[in-house]
Design a protein around this motif. Structure first.
Motif, PDB file in Angstrom:
ATOM      1  N   UNK A   1     111.361 -38.699  31.210  1.00  0.00           N
ATOM      2  CA  UNK A   1     110.166 -38.637  30.366  1.00  0.00           C
ATOM      3  C   UNK A   1     109.696 -40.032  29.991  1.00  0.00           C
ATOM      4  N   UNK A   2     110.625 -40.891  29.598  1.00  0.00           N
ATOM      5  CA  UNK A   2     110.253 -42.264  29.242  1.00  0.00           C
ATOM      6  C   UNK A   2     109.743 -43.033  30.456  1.00  0.00           C
ATOM      7  N   UNK A   3     110.367 -42.815  31.614  1.00  0.00           N
ATOM      8  CA  UNK A   3     109.939 -43.523  32.811  1.00  0.00           C
ATOM      9  C   UNK A   3     108.525 -43.122  33.221  1.00  0.00           C
ATOM     10  N   UNK A   4     108.230 -41.834  33.127  1.00  0.00           N
ATOM     11  CA  UNK A   4     106.881 -41.368  33.448  1.00  0.00           C
ATOM     12  C   UNK A   4     105.872 -41.931  32.457  1.00  0.00           C
ATOM     13  N   UNK A   5     106.212 -41.915  31.175  1.00  0.00           N
ATOM     14  CA  UNK A   5     105.292 -42.454  30.170  1.00  0.00           C
ATOM     15  C   UNK A   5     105.059 -43.947  30.357  1.00  0.00           C
ATOM     16  N   UNK A   6     106.075 -44.657  30.850  1.00  0.00           N
ATOM     17  CA  UNK A   6     105.888 -46.067  31.171  1.00  0.00           C
ATOM     18  C   UNK A   6     104.825 -46.258  32.241  1.00  0.00           C
TER      19      UNK A   6
ATOM     20  N   UNK B 286      99.085 -47.485  34.081  1.00  0.00           N
ATOM     21  CA  UNK B 286      97.848 -47.174  34.798  1.00  0.00           C
ATOM     22  C   UNK B 286      96.667 -47.046  33.836  1.00  0.00           C
ATOM     23  N   UNK B 287      96.890 -46.458  32.675  1.00  0.00           N
ATOM     24  CA  UNK B 287      95.792 -46.348  31.704  1.00  0.00           C
ATOM     25  C   UNK B 287      95.330 -47.724  31.230  1.00  0.00           C
ATOM     26  N   UNK B 288      96.284 -48.626  31.012  1.00  0.00           N
ATOM     27  CA  UNK B 288      95.939 -49.987  30.587  1.00  0.00           C
ATOM     28  C   UNK B 288      95.181 -50.721  31.686  1.00  0.00           C
ATOM     29  N   UNK B 289      95.677 -50.590  32.915  1.00  0.00           N
ATOM     30  CA  UNK B 289      95.020 -51.234  34.055  1.00  0.00           C
ATOM     31  C   UNK B 289      93.594 -50.717  34.224  1.00  0.00           C
TER      32      UNK B 289
ATOM     33  N   UNK C  84     103.039 -50.457  25.411  1.00  0.00           N
ATOM     34  CA  UNK C  84     103.683 -49.211  24.983  1.00  0.00           C
ATOM     35  C   UNK C  84     103.576 -49.021  23.474  1.00  0.00           C
ATOM     36  N   UNK C  85     103.743 -50.114  22.719  1.00  0.00           N
ATOM     37  CA  UNK C  85     103.632 -50.014  21.266  1.00  0.00           C
ATOM     38  C   UNK C  85     102.226 -49.616  20.840  1.00  0.00           C
ATOM     39  N   UNK C  86     101.221 -50.087  21.585  1.00  0.00           N
ATOM     40  CA  UNK C  86      99.841 -49.713  21.275  1.00  0.00           C
ATOM     41  C   UNK C  86      99.585 -48.237  21.590  1.00  0.00           C
ATOM     42  N   UNK C  87     100.195 -47.755  22.672  1.00  0.00           N
ATOM     43  CA  UNK C  87      99.971 -46.367  23.083  1.00  0.00           C
ATOM     44  C   UNK C  87     100.778 -45.377  22.256  1.00  0.00           C
TER      45      UNK C  87
ATOM     46  N   UNK D  21     106.702 -43.854  18.622  1.00  0.00           N
ATOM     47  CA  UNK D  21     107.799 -43.453  19.503  1.00  0.00           C
ATOM     48  C   UNK D  21     108.919 -44.480  19.403  1.00  0.00           C
ATOM     49  N   UNK D  22     110.123 -44.063  19.693  1.00  0.00           N
ATOM     50  CA  UNK D  22     111.244 -44.989  19.665  1.00  0.00           C
ATOM     51  C   UNK D  22     111.300 -45.780  20.976  1.00  0.00           C
ATOM     52  N   UNK D  23     111.848 -46.980  20.954  1.00  0.00           N
ATOM     53  CA  UNK D  23     111.943 -47.770  22.188  1.00  0.00           C
ATOM     54  C   UNK D  23     112.918 -47.129  23.165  1.00  0.00           C
ATOM     55  N   UNK D  24     112.755 -47.465  24.430  1.00  0.00           N
ATOM     56  CA  UNK D  24     113.643 -46.951  25.475  1.00  0.00           C
ATOM     57  C   UNK D  24     113.594 -47.886  26.675  1.00  0.00           C
TER      58      UNK D  24
END
Length: 478
Positions: free
Chosen positions: A101-106, A111-114, A350-353, A357-360
């Protein structure tokens, strides 16, 4: 650093229940509308030359506009609207759901940022996400579902699942970045050149871990792994390195750890062996069951294992103090909170998105897979060829993928023995560090957030890994 090679303790616990929360967050598969390009024939878009003539007095000037390069495309590419569609096939509900889940969200955030910044030279990258449950049958169904809609797969979770689909991937020219570190992904004769391995592999990683164990004075090894490519590949590396360093494998439980089954026999095998170190290749929850069970039964050795065996969230569970004392973590990348240019960019996005959420460390792995796919797509665009074959050719021509210090740079050009990544790192889970930062209550937006591991040995190549002539997969079925 832990100061001893054996744990001078026995934990007298009535019942130590390992709680590993499998957060199977439902990741949105909508990076925007999906554009589908079907058909078996490549299309070519060409903008012709235009000429303008201006006459002033006796002087005539002719200006010819530069041609827009031809762009070839077939599946998953809308040339007119400049949209590229890629696929992700993760495990969001199975045994690796928490990590995946974390890897997919990464990747989603990457892609959203790009895209928000203009995409790749004006091209938008969209993604389709399908959960495969770490199940071969479901994986093949989901691959079939999206195969006509995507130009490539930027994430394919699992060695057995991806291997099962490999014949179709070859037939489709489907460039795939496995979320799996099987050594076969770096061998063109095995994968047909359609997969791009990320970081090192289970086999070479195991060799480096045994180099570390050798430095720590370990002489005897117990092995306990999942069956199949994942466990077999790691075990092959352990056995090769054990021979290189003159170590003795006193319990070989390769393939004996079956998910969903009782692990008592494996635990008894480890305890009875009296090994200095136990090497695990499992998922986090089953690995914890074995580790805690062995310690409860009187085992005094240390533990380590393949990257997917450990999840920092184990420090939240009753097993946390045990991991703090007996476990060393292998890693292909740095951890959350480590200051590098690439990591800083990733953590900011990630912090902006997901500020709450907790870090991973899983975010880093997913982010870096997207970095690799972006490099592939940039190369294909520069070549004027976004067909699947063109994307595969682009991937195999890349000499350097720069991860900005989050992981050793990657290459795909040359021979497997030349380009295979041999560097890994060793980390030491530290409960005090993790707890002081807030433990499970940390957020990505806070200063000093951490997943709780301290660097034990920076990226290195052990003697066995350096000497290894890598020309074929370390393990194959049958």
């Amino acid at each position: 650093m832990k100061k001893r090679t054996h744990v001078e303790m026995r934990l007298s616990l009535f019942v130590l229940v390992v709680v590993v929360a499998l957060v199977a967050a439902a990741c949105s598969s909508s990076g925007g509308n999906t554009t589908t390009t079907a058909g078996d024939t490549a299309t070519t878009t060409t903008a012709g030359d235009t000429a303008t003539t201006t006459t002033a007095g006796d002087t005539a000037t002719t200006t010819t506009a530069a041609s827009i390069p031809e762009m070839k495309a077939d599946f998953g590419v809308d040339v007119e609207n400049k949209v590229i569609t890629i696929g992700l096939l993760p495990d969001l509900t199975g045994v690796f759901a928490t990590l995946a889940t974390d890897m997919v969200d990464g990747q989603i955030v990457y892609w959203d940022t790009l895209n928000a910044d203009g995409g790749i030279d004006g091209w938008t990258v969209k993604y389709l996400i399908e959960d495969t449950n770490y199940n071969v049958e479901q994986y093949l169904q989901k691959y079939e579902k999206i195969r006509g809609e995507v130009v490539a797969l930027s994430l394919s979770l699992g060695s057995p699942t991806t291997v099962a689909a490999l014949p179709e991937m070859k037939a489709d020219n489907m460039l795939t970045i496995p979320l799996s570190w099987y050594s076969g992904w770096a061998i063109p004769s095995f994968d047909g050149g359609v997969t791009l391995e990320q970081n090192s592999n289970y086999c070479i990683e195991a060799m480096n871990i045994l180099d570390f164990i050798n430095e720590m004075g370990g002489k005897t090894i117990a092995i306990a792994t999942f069956p199949g490519d994942y466990g077999g590949d790691a075990s092959a590396g352990v056995l090769k390195a054990a021979e290189f360093y003159g170590m003795e494998v006193v319990y070989d439980g390769t393939g004996n750890v079956i998910p969903g089954q009782d692990q008592t026999a494996v635990i008894q095998g480890i305890v009875g062996s009296g090994a200095d170190w136990t090497f695990l290749t499992t998922n986090p929850s089953i690995g914890a069951e074995i580790l805690v069970g062995a310690v409860q039964a009187g085992y005094t050795g240390l533990f380590t294992g393949s990257v997917p065996t450990y999840d920092f969230r184990l420090l939240d569970s009753p097993a946390g103090p045990v991991y703090d004392k007996v476990f060393y973590q292998s890693s292909y990348s740095v951890g959350w909170g480590v200051d590098t240019p690439g990591n800083d960019e990733m953590m900011t996005a990630l912090a902006a998105a997901y500020p709450d959420r907790r870090p991973s460390d899983g975010f880093i792995i997913g982010w870096n897979e997207a970095v690799t796919m972006r490099k592939v797509l940039e190369t294909a665009l520069a070549n004027g060829d976004l067909t699947r074959a063109g994307v595969v050719a682009a991937g195999n021509s890349i000499e350097t993928v720069d991860f900005g210090g989050t992981a050793p740079n990657q290459s795909y050009a040359g021979t497997p023995n030349e380009y295979v990544q041999r560097k890994t790192a060793i980390w030491n889970p530290d409960l005090a560090t993790y707890t002081a930062a807030g433990g499970a209550n940390q957020t990505m937006s806070q200063d000093g957030a951490t997943t709780g591991s301290l660097l034990e040995k920076d990226f290195f190549v052990g003697a066995a890994a350096a000497a290894f002539d890598f020309t074929e997969p370390c393990w194959t079925a049958g």
